[in-house]
Design a protein around this motif. Structure first.
Motif, PDB file in Angstrom:
ATOM      1  N   UNK A 149       0.913  -1.210   0.188  1.00  0.00           N
ATOM      2  CA  UNK A 149      -0.070  -0.084   0.095  1.00  0.00           C
ATOM      3  C   UNK A 149       0.837   1.347  -0.197  1.00  0.00           C
ATOM      4  N   UNK A 150       0.644   2.062  -0.745  1.00  0.00           N
ATOM      5  CA  UNK A 150       1.501   3.352  -0.844  1.00  0.00           C
ATOM      6  C   UNK A 150       0.897   4.922  -0.464  1.00  0.00           C
ATOM      7  N   UNK A 151      -0.290   4.798   0.181  1.00  0.00           N
ATOM      8  CA  UNK A 151      -0.824   6.158   0.276  1.00  0.00           C
ATOM      9  C   UNK A 151       0.011   6.942   1.101  1.00  0.00           C
ATOM     10  N   UNK A 152       0.657   6.326   2.368  1.00  0.00           N
ATOM     11  CA  UNK A 152       1.567   6.842   3.239  1.00  0.00           C
ATOM     12  C   UNK A 152       3.156   6.945   2.555  1.00  0.00           C
ATOM     13  N   UNK A 153       3.316   6.056   2.005  1.00  0.00           N
ATOM     14  CA  UNK A 153       4.931   6.198   1.452  1.00  0.00           C
ATOM     15  C   UNK A 153       4.930   7.057   0.088  1.00  0.00           C
ATOM     16  N   UNK A 154       3.945   7.341  -0.482  1.00  0.00           N
ATOM     17  CA  UNK A 154       3.814   8.496  -1.331  1.00  0.00           C
ATOM     18  C   UNK A 154       4.319   9.820  -0.891  1.00  0.00           C
ATOM     19  N   UNK A 155       3.478   9.990   0.215  1.00  0.00           N
ATOM     20  CA  UNK A 155       3.831  11.384   0.922  1.00  0.00           C
ATOM     21  C   UNK A 155       5.265  11.215   1.628  1.00  0.00           C
ATOM     22  N   UNK A 156       5.818  10.253   1.977  1.00  0.00           N
ATOM     23  CA  UNK A 156       7.255  10.319   2.167  1.00  0.00           C
ATOM     24  C   UNK A 156       7.912  10.462   1.573  1.00  0.00           C
ATOM     25  N   UNK A 157       7.894   9.911   0.303  1.00  0.00           N
ATOM     26  CA  UNK A 157       8.695  10.189  -0.998  1.00  0.00           C
ATOM     27  C   UNK A 157       8.517  11.571  -1.513  1.00  0.00           C
ATOM     28  N   UNK A 158       7.589  12.076  -1.518  1.00  0.00           N
ATOM     29  CA  UNK A 158       7.551  13.580  -1.763  1.00  0.00           C
ATOM     30  C   UNK A 158       8.310  14.383  -0.840  1.00  0.00           C
ATOM     31  N   UNK A 159       8.373  14.165   0.228  1.00  0.00           N
ATOM     32  CA  UNK A 159       8.762  14.947   1.662  1.00  0.00           C
ATOM     33  C   UNK A 159      10.547  14.683   1.255  1.00  0.00           C
ATOM     34  N   UNK A 160      10.779  13.407   1.087  1.00  0.00           N
ATOM     35  CA  UNK A 160      12.228  13.085   0.941  1.00  0.00           C
ATOM     36  C   UNK A 160      12.683  13.940  -0.390  1.00  0.00           C
ATOM     37  N   UNK A 161      11.877  13.953  -1.467  1.00  0.00           N
ATOM     38  CA  UNK A 161      12.518  14.574  -2.651  1.00  0.00           C
ATOM     39  C   UNK A 161      12.682  16.177  -2.286  1.00  0.00           C
ATOM     40  N   UNK A 162      11.633  16.708  -1.603  1.00  0.00           N
ATOM     41  CA  UNK A 162      11.583  18.030  -1.179  1.00  0.00           C
ATOM     42  C   UNK A 162      12.869  18.288  -0.354  1.00  0.00           C
ATOM     43  N   UNK A 163      13.253  17.559   0.650  1.00  0.00           N
ATOM     44  CA  UNK A 163      14.684  17.560   1.347  1.00  0.00           C
ATOM     45  C   UNK A 163      15.796  17.058   0.802  1.00  0.00           C
ATOM     46  N   UNK A 164      15.632  16.837  -0.664  1.00  0.00           N
ATOM     47  CA  UNK A 164      17.040  16.230  -1.252  1.00  0.00           C
ATOM     48  C   UNK A 164      17.449  14.778  -0.697  1.00  0.00           C
ATOM     49  N   UNK A 165      16.709  13.947  -0.016  1.00  0.00           N
ATOM     50  CA  UNK A 165      16.997  12.897   0.351  1.00  0.00           C
ATOM     51  C   UNK A 165      16.413  11.763  -0.737  1.00  0.00           C
TER      52      UNK A 165
END
Length: 191
Positions: A149-165
């Protein structure tokens, strides 16, 4: 840095990107919302399962203030060329794409084209969940895999990209109470 996201059910046709015909019958794919991807003669009707995972992930990101669009190219019967044109107009920083075993070669082909446009490509779905190591090894251009399931992980991914992680894959993050998620996304272009 705010990023733009497209969550997609990519088109699946022949290698030429045109609708698949066999014995003068148009065949259409079922991928999202179905346990097993498959194609059926279009003459059997226009029913397509609603892509719940895509719909939930889209509405969840929207509720979290993320600029996201959902594209269901199977229902819209987009050719590859039409899909790529839509993506070019949206100009997302990230495409999250549902994959399956039956459509995998097609999915990789389109995903690589998106990567060549300079777009980060995240694969998800049953096939990517099980085969994530092989995908990342054989297709290093895949930005990441969202397993399960990727609802929560999609948000984690977006936040990581925003933080250059970066993360090469995001493991299961099960939603234990669906009532905490917004209803699946719908608009005039979804079923």
């Amino acid at each position: 840095m705010a990023i733009r996201v497209a969550i997609v059910n990519m088109p699946c046709h022949s290698w030429e990107g045109e609708p698949y015909q066999k014995d003068s019958v148009l065949w259409t794919w079922r991928r999202s919302g179905s346990r097993w991807s498959h194609s059926i003669p279009d003459s059997l009707g226009g029913y397509h399962q609603y892509p719940f995972m895509i719909g939930y992930a889209t509405s969840y990101l929207l509720a979290c203030g993320i600029d996201v669009q959902m594209i269901d190219s199977i229902v819209a019967r987009h050719t590859h060329k039409q899909f790529l044109s839509i993506i070019e107009k949206i100009n997302p920083d990230l495409v999250i794409a549902e994959t399956s075993a039956g459509t995998y070669e097609n999915d990789v082909r389109i995903g690589k084209q998106l990567h060549e446009f300079g777009i980060r490509v995240a694969f998800t779905g049953n096939y990517a969940t099980v085969n994530y190591k092989d995908i990342l090894t054989n297709h290093p251009w895949v930005y990441t895999i969202l397993r399960g399931e990727y609802e929560h992980n999609s948000l984690k991914l977006v936040k990581d990209i925003e933080n250059n992680a970066t993360n090469k894959f995001y493991d299961y993050d099960l939603v234990t109470d669906l009532d905490l998620l917004p209803h699946p996304y719908r608009d005039d272009n979804t079923i």
